[in-house]
Write a protein that holds these residues in place. Structure first.
Motif, PDB file in Angstrom:
ATOM      1  N   PHE A 112       0.909  -1.065  -0.276  1.00 33.18           N
ATOM      2  CA  PHE A 112      -0.004   0.138  -0.107  1.00 33.18           C
ATOM      3  C   PHE A 112       0.796   1.363   0.028  1.00 33.18           C
ATOM      4  O   PHE A 112       1.524   1.521   1.013  1.00 33.18           O
ATOM      5  CB  PHE A 112      -0.817   0.099   1.161  1.00 33.18           C
ATOM      6  CG  PHE A 112      -1.912  -1.190   1.019  1.00 33.18           C
ATOM      7  CD1 PHE A 112      -2.929  -1.180   0.014  1.00 33.18           C
ATOM      8  CD2 PHE A 112      -1.796  -2.323   2.020  1.00 33.18           C
ATOM      9  CE1 PHE A 112      -3.769  -2.201  -0.127  1.00 33.18           C
ATOM     10  CE2 PHE A 112      -2.509  -3.474   1.899  1.00 33.18           C
ATOM     11  CZ  PHE A 112      -3.554  -3.602   0.910  1.00 33.18           C
ATOM     12  N   CYS A 113       1.088   1.950  -1.203  1.00 34.23           N
ATOM     13  CA  CYS A 113       1.783   2.933  -1.411  1.00 34.23           C
ATOM     14  C   CYS A 113       1.329   4.203  -1.416  1.00 34.23           C
ATOM     15  O   CYS A 113       0.039   4.384  -1.303  1.00 34.23           O
ATOM     16  CB  CYS A 113       2.801   2.598  -2.871  1.00 34.23           C
ATOM     17  SG  CYS A 113       1.416   2.519  -4.146  1.00 34.23           S
ATOM     18  N   ASN A 114       2.017   5.497  -1.512  1.00 33.05           N
ATOM     19  CA  ASN A 114       1.593   6.707  -1.747  1.00 33.05           C
ATOM     20  C   ASN A 114       1.799   6.925  -3.300  1.00 33.05           C
ATOM     21  O   ASN A 114       1.846   6.088  -4.026  1.00 33.05           O
ATOM     22  CB  ASN A 114       2.534   7.616  -1.093  1.00 33.05           C
ATOM     23  CG  ASN A 114       3.993   7.821  -1.539  1.00 33.05           C
ATOM     24  OD1 ASN A 114       4.311   7.072  -2.490  1.00 33.05           O
ATOM     25  ND2 ASN A 114       4.925   8.222  -0.538  1.00 33.05           N
ATOM     26  N   GLN A 115       1.506   8.150  -3.855  1.00 26.18           N
ATOM     27  CA  GLN A 115       1.282   8.358  -4.947  1.00 26.18           C
ATOM     28  C   GLN A 115       2.601   8.250  -5.967  1.00 26.18           C
ATOM     29  O   GLN A 115       2.675   8.159  -7.064  1.00 26.18           O
ATOM     30  CB  GLN A 115       0.705  10.165  -5.237  1.00 26.18           C
ATOM     31  CG  GLN A 115       1.762  10.939  -4.719  1.00 26.18           C
ATOM     32  CD  GLN A 115       1.059  12.464  -4.837  1.00 26.18           C
ATOM     33  OE1 GLN A 115       0.489  12.610  -5.735  1.00 26.18           O
ATOM     34  NE2 GLN A 115       1.372  13.218  -3.956  1.00 26.18           N
ATOM     35  N   TYR A 116       3.725   8.232  -5.093  1.00 28.00           N
ATOM     36  CA  TYR A 116       4.996   8.092  -5.564  1.00 28.00           C
ATOM     37  C   TYR A 116       5.594   6.690  -5.626  1.00 28.00           C
ATOM     38  O   TYR A 116       6.710   6.366  -6.172  1.00 28.00           O
ATOM     39  CB  TYR A 116       6.140   8.947  -4.982  1.00 28.00           C
ATOM     40  CG  TYR A 116       5.648  10.311  -4.899  1.00 28.00           C
ATOM     41  CD1 TYR A 116       5.834  11.351  -6.034  1.00 28.00           C
ATOM     42  CD2 TYR A 116       5.232  10.977  -3.830  1.00 28.00           C
ATOM     43  CE1 TYR A 116       5.216  12.644  -6.113  1.00 28.00           C
ATOM     44  CE2 TYR A 116       4.885  12.355  -3.689  1.00 28.00           C
ATOM     45  CZ  TYR A 116       4.903  13.180  -4.711  1.00 28.00           C
ATOM     46  OH  TYR A 116       4.659  14.292  -4.861  1.00 28.00           O
ATOM     47  N   GLY A 117       4.639   5.641  -5.164  1.00 28.67           N
ATOM     48  CA  GLY A 117       5.051   4.395  -5.208  1.00 28.67           C
ATOM     49  C   GLY A 117       5.870   4.054  -3.833  1.00 28.67           C
ATOM     50  O   GLY A 117       6.023   2.798  -3.725  1.00 28.67           O
TER      51      GLY A 117
ATOM     52  N   THR B 139      -2.670   9.866   5.543  1.00 29.96           N
ATOM     53  CA  THR B 139      -3.191   9.720   4.224  1.00 29.96           C
ATOM     54  C   THR B 139      -4.242   8.443   3.997  1.00 29.96           C
ATOM     55  O   THR B 139      -5.287   8.656   3.543  1.00 29.96           O
ATOM     56  CB  THR B 139      -1.899   9.660   3.179  1.00 29.96           C
ATOM     57  OG1 THR B 139      -1.040  10.720   3.350  1.00 29.96           O
ATOM     58  CG2 THR B 139      -2.392   9.490   1.880  1.00 29.96           C
ATOM     59  N   TYR B 140      -3.976   7.491   4.353  1.00 30.21           N
ATOM     60  CA  TYR B 140      -4.669   6.526   4.283  1.00 30.21           C
ATOM     61  C   TYR B 140      -6.058   6.506   5.450  1.00 30.21           C
ATOM     62  O   TYR B 140      -7.297   6.127   5.028  1.00 30.21           O
ATOM     63  CB  TYR B 140      -3.997   5.000   4.786  1.00 30.21           C
ATOM     64  CG  TYR B 140      -3.578   4.497   3.337  1.00 30.21           C
ATOM     65  CD1 TYR B 140      -4.247   3.518   2.698  1.00 30.21           C
ATOM     66  CD2 TYR B 140      -2.344   4.865   3.031  1.00 30.21           C
ATOM     67  CE1 TYR B 140      -3.652   2.889   1.604  1.00 30.21           C
ATOM     68  CE2 TYR B 140      -1.743   4.267   1.656  1.00 30.21           C
ATOM     69  CZ  TYR B 140      -2.439   3.266   0.956  1.00 30.21           C
ATOM     70  OH  TYR B 140      -1.860   2.892  -0.208  1.00 30.21           O
TER      71      TYR B 140
END
Length: 301
Positions: A215-220, A227-228
């Motif tokens: 489970f990543c952010n927008q940058y991987g 955020t989650y």
């Protein structure tokens, strides 16, 4: 550079110095940064009720009682919050007792009313787990749907889920290795076939390099807890579900496990509770839900 604490006589040790030694000991024992931060924050509140420059041996059980009364009257804390503060201060004072800085005395938690824990209803889960149209939805929406399926299918805490890497998922043996947990003990939990199918399809899109965080952010990169929390809140709201707590998925997992006839010992292992008494609370927390099919299972009926 860490501050050096020099004490020539424990009789001259101040409350502040004793706490610094306590934090140093906790650091040596490799307690998490989060735990250390909580200990320091709670000591800050405790210091409002004592003079931290006074000798540590001036602390007695009456000092703890005064702290509880302060929390209740000045801070308007409820019983659960008071016990949270007490656990931190008790850890500190028990350390002082072990080091013979102060005489030993018992520090008991106050009695707190245990409320029935909230869970997601079947109707709410049906809305949340309905698969979005991958062709038209954003990757963020799809990722959040997968995340909620993962939470319900494992009972993981948020921090544990965000630390899972692709290499931790064994699709062949249907297991997930939890490398980082709250109690810092690695766990291996079962991976259901339905969740395995969801994760397989998701990783084909997300990327399945072994060291990738699932489970990543927008940058991987590794996803952020805040955020989650926001993603789940937004996702739930869009589907008409008022509840937005990530931890409710853990409660829901436990409830469904128990109501489906799962045994409490395996539930303890899956949830990662070091003490069975914590798991037993889940048996008591669902109220009317446990009356479902009561007559069918009741020996007398």
């Amino acid at each position: 550079m860490r501050k050096k604490i020099t004490i020539t006589n424990s009789q001259n040790l101040t409350i502040k110095q004793a706490h610094e030694l306590f934090i140093r000991k906790c650091t040596v024992q490799n307690l998490s940064e989060k735990t250390l931060k909580v200990y320091n924050n709670h000591f800050g509140i405790f210091s409002l009720t004592v003079n931290v420059d006074d000798p540590i041996n001036t602390i007695t059980s009456a000092t703890v009682d005064d702290f509880v009364l302060y929390l209740r009257s000045n801070n308007k804390c409820n019983e659960i919050t008071i016990n949270s503060y007490l656990r931190s201060i008790r850890a500190f004072l028990y350390y002082c007792m072990e080091e013979n800085y102060i005489p030993s005395f018992k520090i008991k938690m106050i009695k707190a009313e245990k409320k029935i824990k909230e869970t997601y209803s079947d109707a709410e889960l049906e809305r949340l787990l309905r698969k979005p149209d991958i062709k038209s939805c954003s990757f963020t929406t799809y990722k959040t749907w997968v995340f909620e399926n993962y939470l319900l299918g494992t009972g993981n805490r948020l921090s544990t889920a965000l630390n899972v890497k692709v290499k931790d998922i064994d699709f062949y043996n249907h297991t997930i290795t939890l490398a980082k947990t709250k109690n810092r003990r690695q766990q291996i939990i079962p991976l259901s076939r339905s969740l395995a199918e969801i994760l397989t399809a998701y990783l084909e899109i997300r990327g399945n390099e072994p060291d990738n965080y699932v489970f990543c952010n927008q940058y991987g990169e590794q996803g952020n807890a805040r955020t989650y929390q926001d993603l789940v809140a937004k996702y739930n709201h869009q589907r008409g579900v008022v509840k937005k707590s990530i931890h409710l998925f853990r409660h829901t997992f436990a409830k469904q496990w128990i109501l489906s006839g799962g045994d409490i010992f395996r539930l303890q292992k899956i949830l990662g509770h070091s003490d069975l008494s914590v798991t037993k609370e889940y048996v008591q927390m669902f109220g009317a839900d446990l009356q479902m099919d009561f007559e069918r299972f009741n020996p007398l009926d």
